[in-house]
Scaffold this active site. Sequence first.
Site, PDB file in Angstrom:
ATOM      1  N   TYR A   1      24.249   8.472  44.832  1.00 48.66           N
ATOM      2  CA  TYR A   1      25.045   8.337  43.548  1.00 48.66           C
ATOM      3  C   TYR A   1      24.827   6.751  43.280  1.00 48.66           C
ATOM      4  O   TYR A   1      24.931   6.065  43.984  1.00 48.66           O
ATOM      5  CB  TYR A   1      26.376   8.465  43.922  1.00 48.66           C
ATOM      6  CG  TYR A   1      27.367   7.899  42.948  1.00 48.66           C
ATOM      7  CD1 TYR A   1      27.761   8.657  41.953  1.00 48.66           C
ATOM      8  CD2 TYR A   1      27.821   6.440  43.104  1.00 48.66           C
ATOM      9  CE1 TYR A   1      28.529   8.093  40.758  1.00 48.66           C
ATOM     10  CE2 TYR A   1      28.596   5.877  42.088  1.00 48.66           C
ATOM     11  CZ  TYR A   1      28.882   6.775  40.878  1.00 48.66           C
ATOM     12  OH  TYR A   1      29.846   6.353  40.069  1.00 48.66           O
TER      13      TYR A   1
ATOM     14  N   GLU B   1      26.682   6.880  34.936  1.00 50.94           N
ATOM     15  CA  GLU B   1      26.596   7.423  36.132  1.00 50.94           C
ATOM     16  C   GLU B   1      25.288   8.485  36.459  1.00 50.94           C
ATOM     17  O   GLU B   1      25.241   9.161  35.462  1.00 50.94           O
ATOM     18  CB  GLU B   1      27.874   8.147  36.325  1.00 50.94           C
ATOM     19  CG  GLU B   1      29.110   7.421  36.977  1.00 50.94           C
ATOM     20  CD  GLU B   1      30.271   8.128  37.384  1.00 50.94           C
ATOM     21  OE1 GLU B   1      30.923   8.034  38.415  1.00 50.94           O
ATOM     22  OE2 GLU B   1      30.301   9.327  36.715  1.00 50.94           O
TER      23      GLU B   1
END
Length: 389
Positions: free
Chosen positions: A109, A197
């Site tokens: 991530y 993101e």
Amino acid sequence: MKLHEFQAKAIFKEWGIPTPEGAVAFSAGEAREIASRLTTDRFVVKAQIHAGGRGKAGGVKIVATPDEVEAAAGEILGMNLVTHQTGPEGKEVQKVLIEAASSIKQELYVGVLIDRKLYRPVVMASAEGGMEIEEVARKSPEKIFKEWIDPLVGFRAFQGIKLGFKLGFDARLSRKLAAFLAKLVKLFEGVDAALCEINPLVLTAEDTFIALDAKLSLDDNGLSRHPNLAELRDITEEDPLEVEASKYNLNYIKLDGNIGCMVNGAGLAMATMDMIKLSGASPANFLDVGGGANAEMVENAFRILMSDPKVKAVLINIFGGILRCDTLATGVVEAARKLHVDRPIIIRLEGTNVEEGRKILNDSGLDFQVADGMGEASKKIVSIIQSFT
Ligand code: GDP
Ligand code: MN
């Protein structure tokens, strides 16, 4: 402003950030055509909606042939996807992204966003990729590593390398990750993003980093500097009442309660919502008509509030400063006449021309409940909710 994954990936490409090959399709036939042009033996079909969590909800399918792409796209298109980010009502899928599938060695991530406490961007990275990052943040926040960006010196290579080491990479891969993150930060600043993101960022079998997913939200206040990006707005993904309100420059956000509220000033709007909650009810919306609203804006705001069928009663709470109480009263009376309002309306007015405002309301012949102060408004709400039960 939220963007779709396929739009975000097109922007990624412009900024030199690797993404899988692919294109967006609006029909199953088009999906098949795109697949037949890709050189791969595995395809991913991904629902394009303004929400994450699609994988778990059945909105991401991996298949082997263009025929299967067509079938999977046919299934996903028109589906009502309910994910942890859509809310219980879900979102209807109108387009799908068709991509060549990637071979995944590791899922990570990474994200860039603004740290509101420190007033600067922060780069976040975690080895817990592919999962709900909100859950990682809640259960094991120590697994999310952060590097803050000093706006004067920018994001430095050592910061990216440090994140790489924390994720367990060797020097070579950490430098690669740092170069990837440097591009992401450039993009973040360049497009005036509010949030960027990648979950998952993937380390492929060939040891390259590639953005398998892409979430990009732009700062609405920066859109005037990027007219080409402003055009990417997809209003079919937004709440119809919020779209309508934005046409009139009204700050309206739909919520799930049943007391509609119209307030001037964001601070007073927040206080009013708190007061509704304290009374045991729940606000149907946030609505700031703005300090300088005119009668027409008030009328539009009122119409938008009333078109939410969940609204059982409306509380109008205005402190007359620039927006004078008589202007507000005129707008409300006109709107109430046109709309044949059938639900209770509580009005609390204070400030400039309050007497004139009250007189307009009283002389209108319409059934308003004029409250003297916040305390009385609250009591009136309590008695209204009691009448529902
Ligand atoms: P989200 O669920 O809305 O966040 O959608 P993602 O784009 O993150 O996809 C969900 C999951 O599908 C990812 O975490 C991957 O595990 C899987 N996935 C997506 N694309 C690929 C791919 O190209 N190859 C493989 N093997 N898995 C993929
Ligand atoms: Mn994802």
